[in-house]
Design a protein around this motif. Sequence first.
Motif, mmCIF file in Angstrom:
data_model
loop_
_atom_site.group_PDB
_atom_site.id
_atom_site.type_symbol
_atom_site.label_atom_id
_atom_site.label_comp_id
_atom_site.label_asym_id
_atom_site.label_seq_id
_atom_site.Cartn_x
_atom_site.Cartn_y
_atom_site.Cartn_z
ATOM 1 N N THR A 109 0.852 -1.185 0.000
ATOM 2 C CA THR A 109 0.000 0.000 0.000
ATOM 3 C C THR A 109 0.886 1.233 0.000
ATOM 4 O OG1 THR A 109 -1.784 -1.101 1.219
ATOM 5 C CG2 THR A 109 -1.761 1.310 1.256
ATOM 6 N N LEU A 110 0.679 2.115 -0.965
ATOM 7 C CA LEU A 110 1.385 3.394 -1.012
ATOM 8 C C LEU A 110 0.489 4.426 -0.346
ATOM 9 C CD1 LEU A 110 2.651 3.307 -4.729
ATOM 10 C CD2 LEU A 110 3.781 2.385 -2.683
ATOM 11 N N LEU B 210 1.113 8.606 -8.321
ATOM 12 C CA LEU B 210 1.325 7.219 -7.907
ATOM 13 C C LEU B 210 0.370 6.271 -8.628
ATOM 14 C CD1 LEU B 210 1.801 7.685 -4.052
ATOM 15 C CD2 LEU B 210 3.556 7.052 -5.713
ATOM 16 N N GLN B 211 -0.891 6.673 -8.728
ATOM 17 C CA GLN B 211 -1.866 5.826 -9.401
ATOM 18 C C GLN B 211 -1.517 5.668 -10.880
ATOM 19 O OE1 GLN B 211 -4.444 4.239 -7.610
ATOM 20 N NE2 GLN B 211 -4.363 3.057 -9.504
ATOM 21 N N LEU C 253 0.614 2.305 -15.193
ATOM 22 C CA LEU C 253 1.562 2.222 -16.298
ATOM 23 C C LEU C 253 2.453 0.988 -16.182
ATOM 24 C CD1 LEU C 253 3.034 3.580 -18.773
ATOM 25 C CD2 LEU C 253 4.533 4.655 -17.080
ATOM 26 N N LEU C 254 2.866 0.675 -14.975
ATOM 27 C CA LEU C 254 3.803 -0.420 -14.738
ATOM 28 C C LEU C 254 3.107 -1.758 -14.511
ATOM 29 C CD1 LEU C 254 6.197 1.521 -12.329
ATOM 30 C CD2 LEU C 254 6.510 1.124 -14.777
ATOM 31 N N VAL D 125 -3.399 4.662 -1.585
ATOM 32 C CA VAL D 125 -4.386 5.189 -0.637
ATOM 33 C C VAL D 125 -4.009 6.626 -0.295
ATOM 34 C CG1 VAL D 125 -5.361 5.000 1.677
ATOM 35 C CG2 VAL D 125 -4.927 2.933 0.339
ATOM 36 N N ARG D 126 -4.980 7.517 -0.422
ATOM 37 C CA ARG D 126 -4.738 8.905 -0.036
ATOM 38 C C ARG D 126 -5.141 9.116 1.409
ATOM 39 N NH1 ARG D 126 -7.679 14.535 -1.964
ATOM 40 N NH2 ARG D 126 -6.240 15.900 -0.829
ATOM 41 N N GLY D 127 -4.218 9.644 2.199
ATOM 42 C CA GLY D 127 -4.517 9.909 3.598
ATOM 43 C C GLY D 127 -3.258 9.958 4.437
ATOM 44 N N ARG D 128 -3.407 10.425 5.655
ATOM 45 C CA ARG D 128 -2.310 10.419 6.621
ATOM 46 C C ARG D 128 -2.400 9.152 7.458
ATOM 47 N NH1 ARG D 128 -0.114 15.459 6.584
ATOM 48 N NH2 ARG D 128 -1.431 17.125 5.739
#
Length: 239
Positions: free
Chosen positions: A99-100, A111-112, A117-118, A126-129
């Motif tokens: 998980t990034l 990142l997405q 692409l890869l 995941v977006r968040g703190r």
Amino acid sequence: MNEQPSETEELGEAPEAARKYFGDRFGDAVRYGELLADVGVRRGLIGPREVPRLWERHLLNCAVLSEVVPDGVTVCDVGSGAGLPGIPLAMVRPDLRITLLEPLLRRTTFLQEAVELLGLDHVTVVRGRAEEVLGTLKPVHVVTARAVAPLDRLAGWGVPLLRPYGEMLALKGDTAEEELKGARAALQKLGVVETSVVQVGEGVVDPLSTVVRAEVGESPGGIRFAAKRAKAARGKRRR
């Protein structure tokens, strides 16, 4: 990624060590490096002066972290930024579920795009703190981080995400030993039971990559600590 071209420096030729280390994913490593050198620079995710040393200082420096990550575990890359170390790690370790975790929209967008692409099907963005996803993100075996924060502060974010007997692996520089010494009290408060400094990348990178390991026991105290901190932060926002 339909952006106007700019005069960014091109990714240099890969060292032989990169071809060997990335193996079948070497072509993807090149694509990711080119993405960092172009879109990554234009979006401010990486400095233009870093482009000439992307291979040694960034791609390989992060990929060798794989030497201390156990087989088949779950990983959360805290403050992933441009995907370092998470994406190079994912390219050399398809056995991991990664998980990034990144709070900024422009970075999670990058990142997405990179993950798609890869073709990194074993990677989730995941977006968040860290304190915000606590309780919603399933505890992981390993937390990774690079150039995010001083060790004591980083531990406050990363350790609570660990499952029992998990470990945080933080890529650090020459002051790793000194930083660890100064953070030991904070680490113990978070439930860390064992710490060490290890070097990885023999024959691949020079200088070697330095990793601070912080392992938790059966009942990580950081989970309770972080939950209280998150509750206090929510209370301040309401006021």
